[in-house]
Design an enzyme around this catalytic site. Sequence first.
Site, short mmCIF file in Angstrom:
data_model
loop_
_atom_site.label_atom_id
_atom_site.label_comp_id
_atom_site.label_asym_id
_atom_site.label_seq_id
_atom_site.Cartn_x
_atom_site.Cartn_y
_atom_site.Cartn_z
N GLY A 62 -3.38 -4.98 -9.64
CA GLY A 62 -4.33 -4.70 -8.55
C GLY A 62 -3.65 -3.92 -7.44
NE ARG A 114 -6.11 -6.36 -12.75
CZ ARG A 114 -5.45 -6.97 -11.78
NH1 ARG A 114 -4.24 -7.45 -12.00
NH2 ARG A 114 -5.99 -7.12 -10.59
CG ASP A 159 1.76 -13.22 -10.83
OD1 ASP A 159 0.93 -12.29 -10.94
OD2 ASP A 159 1.44 -14.41 -10.71
CB THR A 216 -0.39 -8.79 -5.08
OG1 THR A 216 -1.59 -9.59 -5.11
CG2 THR A 216 0.77 -9.73 -4.80
CG ASP A 231 -4.22 -12.29 -4.97
OD1 ASP A 231 -5.12 -11.78 -4.28
OD2 ASP A 231 -4.32 -12.47 -6.19
CG ASP A 256 -0.25 -14.53 -6.03
OD1 ASP A 256 0.28 -13.42 -5.81
OD2 ASP A 256 -1.01 -14.72 -6.99
NE ARG A 310 -6.17 -13.22 -11.18
CZ ARG A 310 -5.93 -11.97 -11.49
NH1 ARG A 310 -6.82 -11.29 -12.16
NH2 ARG A 310 -4.80 -11.37 -11.14
O1 F6P Z 1 -4.74 -7.96 -7.12
C1 F6P Z 1 -5.11 -9.24 -6.95
C2 F6P Z 1 -6.59 -9.35 -7.10
O2 F6P Z 1 -7.24 -8.64 -6.08
C3 F6P Z 1 -7.06 -10.79 -7.15
O3 F6P Z 1 -7.23 -11.36 -5.90
C4 F6P Z 1 -8.33 -10.66 -7.94
O4 F6P Z 1 -8.59 -11.85 -8.64
C5 F6P Z 1 -8.02 -9.58 -8.91
O5 F6P Z 1 -7.03 -8.79 -8.32
C6 F6P Z 1 -9.21 -8.73 -9.29
O6 F6P Z 1 -8.77 -7.78 -10.17
P1 F6P Z 1 -9.64 -6.64 -10.85
O7 F6P Z 1 -9.96 -5.67 -9.79
O8 F6P Z 1 -8.75 -6.08 -11.87
O9 F6P Z 1 -10.85 -7.32 -11.38
#
Ligand code: F6P
Length: 329
Positions: free
Chosen positions: A16, A77, A109, A132, A134, A136, A178
């Site tokens: 992300g 991803r 991660d 990120t 998050d 985290d 998440r």
């Molecule tokens: O990058 C982290 C994040 O924003 C999370 O908070 C979220 O769950 C996820 O990515 C969403 O990812 P995508 O845009 O690939 O659905």
Amino acid sequence: MDNSKIRKIGVLTSGGDAPGMNAAIRSVVRSCIFNNIIPVGIYRGYKGLVRKNFVTMQSHSVSKIIQLGGTILKSSRLPEFATDKLLRKMAIDNLREDLIDALVVIGGDGSFRGANLLSEEFGYPIVGIPGTIDNDIYGTDYTIGFDTAINTAMEAIDKIRDTADSHNHLFFVEVMGRDAGFIATYTAIATGAEATVIPEVHTSIESICTYMQTERRKNKTSGIVIVSEGSELGSAVEIAAKVNEILPDYKTRVTTLGHIQRGGSPSTRDRVLASLLGNYAVNALRDGKSGVMVGIKGGQVSYTPFKEACSRHNPIDANMLEIAKILSI
Ligand code: F6P
């Protein structure tokens, strides 16, 4: 590796995107040039590594990007990268073919899991930078993008408060995260939210309802419950529906902030953090470090092995949760 042998460093963004990734790319590129190392941009994260989507970068390639959200190198991803050794072999062959001696991976991660395998299996020098929203990642107090994301969420929730107050609404606002409740906890404190639902803390629908009916709360003209998307009680939509079954008189509304939290111009904090970490990452590779993520802990640069950085999360400060509760009564 002897640092004098590093002539070319590749840099990629993965997972992300997060505001401040461009500032990190800029810092890696310019720190390389300062050290007479050729920087190579790798497009679309691990996908670009496998497909050999490489471009040599100059100082001007990263001009005027420090203020931009997203990532000029694009992101993707590729979970298969951690499960399919053939993909990793293709990646290494591509890097070696282009005489790229080391890699900087900017991501979360999931990205470090792939980086760890690549570095362990092929003895390839890689250093990670935590990017990120998050927040985290274990091994750093803050990740690139978190500060901007919480400011974006805070501004949105302030606006929601205006309309909630005008109509005596009870709002359930879903924020990203998440597996972690950092965005929810920080924005809850910053906006004076009435309650927070996060993955790290067990909460029940009944306890939310009981809280909503306390005398003090009943005198309030609006309510905001911030829900982390990874909550065990489900999404904000699901939680609002369950609360409404028990408290049918409440006028509930739901807003999911979603990807607006990932965009926008990075805050000062994110730009500075990204600029420092980009420079530390290049220096770490020059110093012969590999298989580690650079971070900042307690104001000091830290190096955390990828294995640790991707196997656990920083805990949410219990004190913050307690204060959020005290201040919302
Ligand atoms: O990058 C982290 C994040 O924003 C999370 O908070 C979220 O769950 C996820 O990515 C969403 O990812 P995508 O845009 O690939 O659905």
